[in-house]
Write a protein that holds these residues in place. Sequence first.
Motif, PDB file in Angstrom:
ATOM      1  N   LEU A   1       0.823  -1.209   0.000  1.00  0.00           N
ATOM      2  CA  LEU A   1       0.000   0.000   0.000  1.00  0.00           C
ATOM      3  C   LEU A   1       0.855   1.255   0.000  1.00  0.00           C
ATOM      4  CD1 LEU A   1      -2.554  -1.173   2.707  1.00  0.00           C
ATOM      5  CD2 LEU A   1      -3.068  -0.839   0.266  1.00  0.00           C
ATOM      6  N   ASP A   2       0.303   2.335  -0.564  1.00  0.00           N
ATOM      7  CA  ASP A   2       0.994   3.620  -0.583  1.00  0.00           C
ATOM      8  C   ASP A   2       0.934   4.282   0.788  1.00  0.00           C
ATOM      9  OD1 ASP A   2       1.649   3.354  -3.261  1.00  0.00           O
ATOM     10  OD2 ASP A   2      -0.180   4.368  -3.951  1.00  0.00           O
ATOM     11  N   GLY A   3       1.621   5.398   0.905  1.00  0.00           N
ATOM     12  CA  GLY A   3       1.713   6.101   2.173  1.00  0.00           C
ATOM     13  C   GLY A   3       0.430   6.746   2.634  1.00  0.00           C
ATOM     14  N   ASP A   4      -0.578   6.859   1.750  1.00  0.00           N
ATOM     15  CA  ASP A   4      -1.837   7.498   2.150  1.00  0.00           C
ATOM     16  C   ASP A   4      -2.863   6.497   2.660  1.00  0.00           C
ATOM     17  OD1 ASP A   4      -2.450   6.226  -0.224  1.00  0.00           O
ATOM     18  OD2 ASP A   4      -3.453   7.942  -1.155  1.00  0.00           O
ATOM     19  N   ALA A   5      -2.499   5.222   2.744  1.00  0.00           N
ATOM     20  CA  ALA A   5      -3.430   4.194   3.208  1.00  0.00           C
ATOM     21  C   ALA A   5      -3.601   4.268   4.719  1.00  0.00           C
ATOM     22  CB  ALA A   5      -2.930   2.814   2.806  1.00  0.00           C
ATOM     23  N   ALA A   6      -4.733   3.734   5.181  1.00  0.00           N
ATOM     24  CA  ALA A   6      -4.985   3.600   6.618  1.00  0.00           C
ATOM     25  C   ALA A   6      -5.343   2.152   6.894  1.00  0.00           C
ATOM     26  CB  ALA A   6      -6.113   4.525   7.053  1.00  0.00           C
ATOM     27  N   VAL A   7      -4.608   1.515   7.807  1.00  0.00           N
ATOM     28  CA  VAL A   7      -4.806   0.104   8.107  1.00  0.00           C
ATOM     29  C   VAL A   7      -5.179  -0.042   9.574  1.00  0.00           C
ATOM     30  CG1 VAL A   7      -3.808  -2.200   8.089  1.00  0.00           C
ATOM     31  CG2 VAL A   7      -3.094  -0.531   6.362  1.00  0.00           C
ATOM     32  N   THR A   8      -6.346  -0.589   9.824  1.00  0.00           N
ATOM     33  CA  THR A   8      -6.793  -0.863  11.193  1.00  0.00           C
ATOM     34  C   THR A   8      -6.746  -2.363  11.422  1.00  0.00           C
ATOM     35  OG1 THR A   8      -8.241   1.072  11.238  1.00  0.00           O
ATOM     36  CG2 THR A   8      -8.715  -0.676  12.823  1.00  0.00           C
ATOM     37  N   VAL A   9      -6.129  -2.769  12.528  1.00  0.00           N
ATOM     38  CA  VAL A   9      -6.055  -4.187  12.885  1.00  0.00           C
ATOM     39  C   VAL A   9      -6.878  -4.395  14.150  1.00  0.00           C
ATOM     40  CG1 VAL A   9      -4.580  -6.135  13.482  1.00  0.00           C
ATOM     41  CG2 VAL A   9      -3.740  -4.371  11.915  1.00  0.00           C
ATOM     42  N   ALA A  10      -7.854  -5.295  14.081  1.00  0.00           N
ATOM     43  CA  ALA A  10      -8.668  -5.651  15.245  1.00  0.00           C
ATOM     44  C   ALA A  10      -8.181  -6.986  15.796  1.00  0.00           C
ATOM     45  CB  ALA A  10     -10.140  -5.749  14.848  1.00  0.00           C
ATOM     46  N   GLU A  11      -7.780  -6.980  17.055  1.00  0.00           N
ATOM     47  CA  GLU A  11      -7.320  -8.199  17.724  1.00  0.00           C
ATOM     48  C   GLU A  11      -8.084  -8.354  19.034  1.00  0.00           C
ATOM     49  OE1 GLU A  11      -6.297 -11.459  18.986  1.00  0.00           O
ATOM     50  OE2 GLU A  11      -5.341 -10.928  17.067  1.00  0.00           O
ATOM     51  N   LEU A  12      -8.769  -9.481  19.159  1.00  0.00           N
ATOM     52  CA  LEU A  12      -9.665  -9.695  20.291  1.00  0.00           C
ATOM     53  C   LEU A  12      -8.930 -10.095  21.571  1.00  0.00           C
ATOM     54  CD1 LEU A  12     -12.660  -9.661  21.037  1.00  0.00           C
ATOM     55  CD2 LEU A  12     -12.819 -12.032  20.260  1.00  0.00           C
ATOM     56  N   VAL A  13      -7.732 -10.664  21.446  1.00  0.00           N
ATOM     57  CA  VAL A  13      -6.986 -11.139  22.610  1.00  0.00           C
ATOM     58  C   VAL A  13      -5.848 -10.161  22.902  1.00  0.00           C
ATOM     59  CG1 VAL A  13      -5.675 -13.063  23.606  1.00  0.00           C
ATOM     60  CG2 VAL A  13      -7.547 -13.523  22.006  1.00  0.00           C
ATOM     61  N   PRO A  14      -5.943  -9.354  23.953  1.00  0.00           N
ATOM     62  CA  PRO A  14      -4.902  -8.356  24.240  1.00  0.00           C
ATOM     63  C   PRO A  14      -3.502  -8.945  24.352  1.00  0.00           C
ATOM     64  CG  PRO A  14      -6.841  -7.915  25.576  1.00  0.00           C
ATOM     65  CD  PRO A  14      -7.081  -9.242  24.905  1.00  0.00           C
ATOM     66  N   ALA A  15      -3.398 -10.179  24.839  1.00  0.00           N
ATOM     67  CA  ALA A  15      -2.079 -10.793  24.995  1.00  0.00           C
ATOM     68  C   ALA A  15      -1.365 -10.941  23.657  1.00  0.00           C
ATOM     69  CB  ALA A  15      -2.208 -12.164  25.664  1.00  0.00           C
ATOM     70  N   VAL A  16      -2.103 -11.159  22.577  1.00  0.00           N
ATOM     71  CA  VAL A  16      -1.475 -11.298  21.264  1.00  0.00           C
ATOM     72  C   VAL A  16      -0.786  -9.996  20.863  1.00  0.00           C
ATOM     73  CG1 VAL A  16      -1.919 -11.713  18.809  1.00  0.00           C
ATOM     74  CG2 VAL A  16      -3.051 -13.129  20.539  1.00  0.00           C
ATOM     75  N   VAL A  17      -1.415  -8.864  21.174  1.00  0.00           N
ATOM     76  CA  VAL A  17      -0.781  -7.569  20.904  1.00  0.00           C
ATOM     77  C   VAL A  17       0.451  -7.406  21.783  1.00  0.00           C
ATOM     78  CG1 VAL A  17      -1.116  -5.078  20.865  1.00  0.00           C
ATOM     79  CG2 VAL A  17      -3.015  -6.590  20.262  1.00  0.00           C
TER      80      VAL A  17
END
Length: 224
Positions: free
Chosen positions: A83-99
């Motif tokens: 993706l180019d620099g103007d993209a926005a990527v949101t990541v949803a992770e349900l388990v806080p420990a994984v983050v």
Amino acid sequence: MIPWIQLDSARTPDGGQELRLKRRGAEFSIMLGTNELMNSRLSGSEEALARLSCERIAGRKRPSILIGGLGMGFTLRTALAALDGDAAVTVAELVPAVVAWARGPMAGIFDGCLDDPRVTIRETDVGQLIRAEKAAWDAILLDVDNGPEGIVYKGNDALYGAVGLAAARVALTPGGVLAVWSQGSDSGFTRRLKQAGFAVEEISTRANGKRGARHVIWVATNQA
């Protein structure tokens, strides 16, 4: 042989099962019971999920991407590279420990991608983000559980049923893409995608380039 060492564990969202992070030398594994959910040596199909999606929205200005499931970051890193620099990527992770694992023991694998200014991490159910807005996303990438036949969290079933697919279509821009990773084929899911109004491609891919187990990626285009 170098033995596996357990680094941490976390309960699944329903509290009924345990995820375990293990390391053997430079190799990492996330386990659920005797099932290995992901391994740092096997990234091919997760990378394909991002690559196939980004190819289909190439040329869009300021694309918004939603990734359901952080995992070991293979899908996220591949998307950022495409993706180019103007993209926005949101990541949803349900388990806080994984983050926490991504920022801690597995920081070397993630290589700073969580700090990319295009990235937002949300510790929440991806289904909530899908249902929150209409025409909000150019692509929704789901690498949640083992695919439509979930083994980690039965609440994920709501993503893959008729109601969940209808919500995903509403959440996508016209011509937007819903891409879904799965451990294996599922004719019922293909049928539900078509019934929801998507144009559907079912693509077989390898877990590790030209080797490893065969996984499936559905690329479903919103025809609205």
